[in-house]
Each structure stands twice: as C-alpha cells, then as structure tokens.
Design a protein around this motif. Structure first.
Motif, PDB file in Angstrom:
ATOM      1  N   ASN A  30       0.816  -1.222   0.000  1.00 48.64           N
ATOM      2  CA  ASN A  30       0.000   0.000   0.000  1.00 48.64           C
ATOM      3  C   ASN A  30       0.845   1.265   0.000  1.00 48.64           C
ATOM      4  O   ASN A  30       0.302   2.365   0.024  1.00 48.64           O
ATOM      5  N   GLY A  31       2.162   1.109   0.027  1.00 43.16           N
ATOM      6  CA  GLY A  31       3.058   2.268   0.037  1.00 43.16           C
ATOM      7  C   GLY A  31       3.378   2.768   1.435  1.00 43.16           C
ATOM      8  O   GLY A  31       3.996   3.815   1.591  1.00 43.16           O
ATOM      9  N   LEU A  51       2.820 -11.559  -3.086  1.00 38.23           N
ATOM     10  CA  LEU A  51       3.578 -10.701  -3.997  1.00 38.23           C
ATOM     11  C   LEU A  51       5.067 -10.966  -3.834  1.00 38.23           C
ATOM     12  O   LEU A  51       5.464 -11.889  -3.118  1.00 38.23           O
ATOM     13  N   ASP A  52       5.883 -10.150  -4.484  1.00 42.13           N
ATOM     14  CA  ASP A  52       7.334 -10.305  -4.433  1.00 42.13           C
ATOM     15  C   ASP A  52       7.966  -9.201  -3.599  1.00 42.13           C
ATOM     16  O   ASP A  52       7.439  -8.094  -3.501  1.00 42.13           O
ATOM     17  N   LEU A  53       9.134  -9.515  -3.032  1.00 43.22           N
ATOM     18  CA  LEU A  53       9.938  -8.521  -2.331  1.00 43.22           C
ATOM     19  C   LEU A  53      10.992  -8.037  -3.318  1.00 43.22           C
ATOM     20  O   LEU A  53      11.839  -8.811  -3.754  1.00 43.22           O
ATOM     21  N   VAL A  54      10.921  -6.756  -3.694  1.00 44.19           N
ATOM     22  CA  VAL A  54      11.808  -6.210  -4.725  1.00 44.19           C
ATOM     23  C   VAL A  54      12.690  -5.147  -4.098  1.00 44.19           C
ATOM     24  O   VAL A  54      12.211  -4.269  -3.384  1.00 44.19           O
ATOM     25  N   GLU A  55      14.009  -5.244  -4.404  1.00 41.35           N
ATOM     26  CA  GLU A  55      14.987  -4.290  -3.885  1.00 41.35           C
ATOM     27  C   GLU A  55      14.935  -3.024  -4.744  1.00 41.35           C
ATOM     28  O   GLU A  55      15.311  -3.033  -5.904  1.00 41.35           O
ATOM     29  N   ILE A  56      14.442  -1.935  -4.161  1.00 43.33           N
ATOM     30  CA  ILE A  56      14.268  -0.685  -4.897  1.00 43.33           C
ATOM     31  C   ILE A  56      15.538   0.157  -4.850  1.00 43.33           C
ATOM     32  O   ILE A  56      15.985   0.690  -5.850  1.00 43.33           O
ATOM     33  N   SER A  57      16.118   0.295  -3.669  1.00 38.41           N
ATOM     34  CA  SER A  57      17.329   1.104  -3.516  1.00 38.41           C
ATOM     35  C   SER A  57      18.408   0.267  -2.835  1.00 38.41           C
ATOM     36  O   SER A  57      18.504   0.248  -1.598  1.00 38.41           O
ATOM     37  N   PRO A  58      19.244  -0.442  -3.632  1.00 37.46           N
ATOM     38  CA  PRO A  58      20.219  -1.352  -3.036  1.00 37.46           C
ATOM     39  C   PRO A  58      21.385  -0.654  -2.334  1.00 37.46           C
ATOM     40  O   PRO A  58      22.015  -1.237  -1.463  1.00 37.46           O
ATOM     41  N   PRO A  63      19.203  -1.448   2.777  1.00 42.40           N
ATOM     42  CA  PRO A  63      18.566  -1.372   1.460  1.00 42.40           C
ATOM     43  C   PRO A  63      17.046  -1.249   1.589  1.00 42.40           C
ATOM     44  O   PRO A  63      16.452  -1.802   2.500  1.00 42.40           O
ATOM     45  N   VAL A  64      16.456  -0.510   0.652  1.00 43.74           N
ATOM     46  CA  VAL A  64      15.000  -0.321   0.671  1.00 43.74           C
ATOM     47  C   VAL A  64      14.368  -1.365  -0.229  1.00 43.74           C
ATOM     48  O   VAL A  64      14.747  -1.514  -1.390  1.00 43.74           O
ATOM     49  N   CYS A  65      13.408  -2.109   0.327  1.00 44.33           N
ATOM     50  CA  CYS A  65      12.696  -3.132  -0.424  1.00 44.33           C
ATOM     51  C   CYS A  65      11.205  -2.827  -0.371  1.00 44.33           C
ATOM     52  O   CYS A  65      10.707  -2.285   0.603  1.00 44.33           O
ATOM     53  N   LYS A  66      10.517  -3.225  -1.448  1.00 47.05           N
ATOM     54  CA  LYS A  66       9.094  -2.939  -1.548  1.00 47.05           C
ATOM     55  C   LYS A  66       8.359  -4.220  -1.918  1.00 47.05           C
ATOM     56  O   LYS A  66       8.861  -5.037  -2.693  1.00 47.05           O
ATOM     57  N   ILE A  67       7.173  -4.370  -1.368  1.00 40.29           N
ATOM     58  CA  ILE A  67       6.345  -5.523  -1.690  1.00 40.29           C
ATOM     59  C   ILE A  67       5.478  -5.129  -2.882  1.00 40.29           C
ATOM     60  O   ILE A  67       4.680  -4.188  -2.790  1.00 40.29           O
ATOM     61  N   LEU A  68       5.682  -5.837  -4.017  1.00 42.78           N
ATOM     62  CA  LEU A  68       4.892  -5.552  -5.217  1.00 42.78           C
ATOM     63  C   LEU A  68       4.941  -6.728  -6.167  1.00 42.78           C
ATOM     64  O   LEU A  68       5.679  -7.681  -5.955  1.00 42.78           O
TER      65      LEU A  68
END
Length: 176
Positions: A30-31, A51-58, A63-68
């Motif tokens: 949801n951000g 969903l997937d855990l994606v590394e946005i800012s490695p 590191p920042v990860c986002k669920i999408l």
C-alpha cells in the motif's frame, strides 16, 4: 572445461536473489513504510501478501525493499523506457558544400535546404572548398560565409566559427 558463468540479471533483485542483507527498510504493497526489519521477516510478509519482495534502492543503508508484483513492475519499467526512447530526438549534422564563386541562384537553393534542416532541429556543417588559384583569394570565401551568417542569423547560431582545414573552410551552425 570451465563451468558456465552465471547469467547476470538486469534490473532490481527480487525475493531470494537479494543476498548478503540482514535488515531491510520495508515498504508494503500500500506504500506504507513499515520501517527497518530483518530480511526474512520482510520476505515472509511478501509471501503472505502473495507478492514479491523487490529491492528498490540497493545502495541505501539498510537497502529499501518494496512488496509488489515483480512481473508488473518489470513491464511498467520497460514501457517507461520505450516511451523515453520514442520521445528522444537525435540531432544530426547535415552538410552543405559551397564554393567561393557561388552564383546567386545556387546560393538561394543551398539556403532553402539549410533552413529546412534548421526547422527539423538539425545542425548544419558548411564546407567551403577552394580549388587552384582560389586559395589566393580566401577573403572571397569568408565573405560568402559572412553572408550565410547574416542570412540565417534569426534561425541559427554559430556553434563553430569558420576555420581553415587545408583547402577548405568549415563552419558549424546550430538551430536556435
């Protein structure tokens, strides 16, 4: 016999491809910022959401990860890149060749072509070539180039002043 090298994936790492990380800054589907948490807890939260855990800012610490949805994310990234490629304009350098003793009508034809190039957003390289005894009267060639400068002053600016390269003078004009 060498083993096959592991293919490098392009784009951000996702799920179990994220290695060497103990903690991540998690942003949920949801951000909302969930804060810093252990990597495996973040991965578990992503799996629970389906969903997937994606590394946005490695490069951030942690590191920042986002669920999408990773497939949808890749598709949107490709679409953005294609749109950016479609919008970009490559500037070409068109060449116009002149002679010191050019006649008025020939000059007008060259000027008409040059104005068309400027309207398309291209640069124009003007090459003025001297032959034989014309080298003794270089001022005539420079007069022609001054005339060109004056005629296209409102459409273009001089990017490279006229300079001699052997038996020719080269000047580059760019659209305003």
């Amino acid at each position: 016999m060498r083993p096959m090298p592991v293919p490098q994936k392009d784009g951000p790492r996702a799920n179990r491809d994220i290695r060497g990380v103990r903690e991540v800054q998690l942003i949920d589907e949801n951000g909302q910022n969930r804060g810093v948490m252990p990597f495996f807890d973040a991965l578990k939260a992503a799996e629970e959401a389906g969903l997937d855990l994606v590394e946005i800012s490695p490069n951030a610490t942690p590191p920042v990860c986002k669920i999408l949805d990773y497939g949808k994310f890749r598709f949107l990234e490709q679409k953005k890149a294609a749109e950016a490629r479609k919008k970009q304009k490559t500037v070409e350098v068109k060449e116009i060749k002149l002679r010191p003793g050019i006649d008025d009508h020939d000059y007008e034809v060259k000027m008409k072509a040059m104005k068309g190039f400027f309207e398309e957003g291209n640069k124009v390289k003007i090459t003025l070539r001297f032959r034989g005894r014309e080298m003794a009267h270089q001022q005539l060639g420079l007069k022609v180039l001054d005339r060109v400068k004056a005629d296209v002053g409102d459409l273009a600016k001089v990017e490279m002043e006229p300079n001699f390269e052997g038996r020719q003078v080269v000047m580059v004009l760019a659209p305003r």
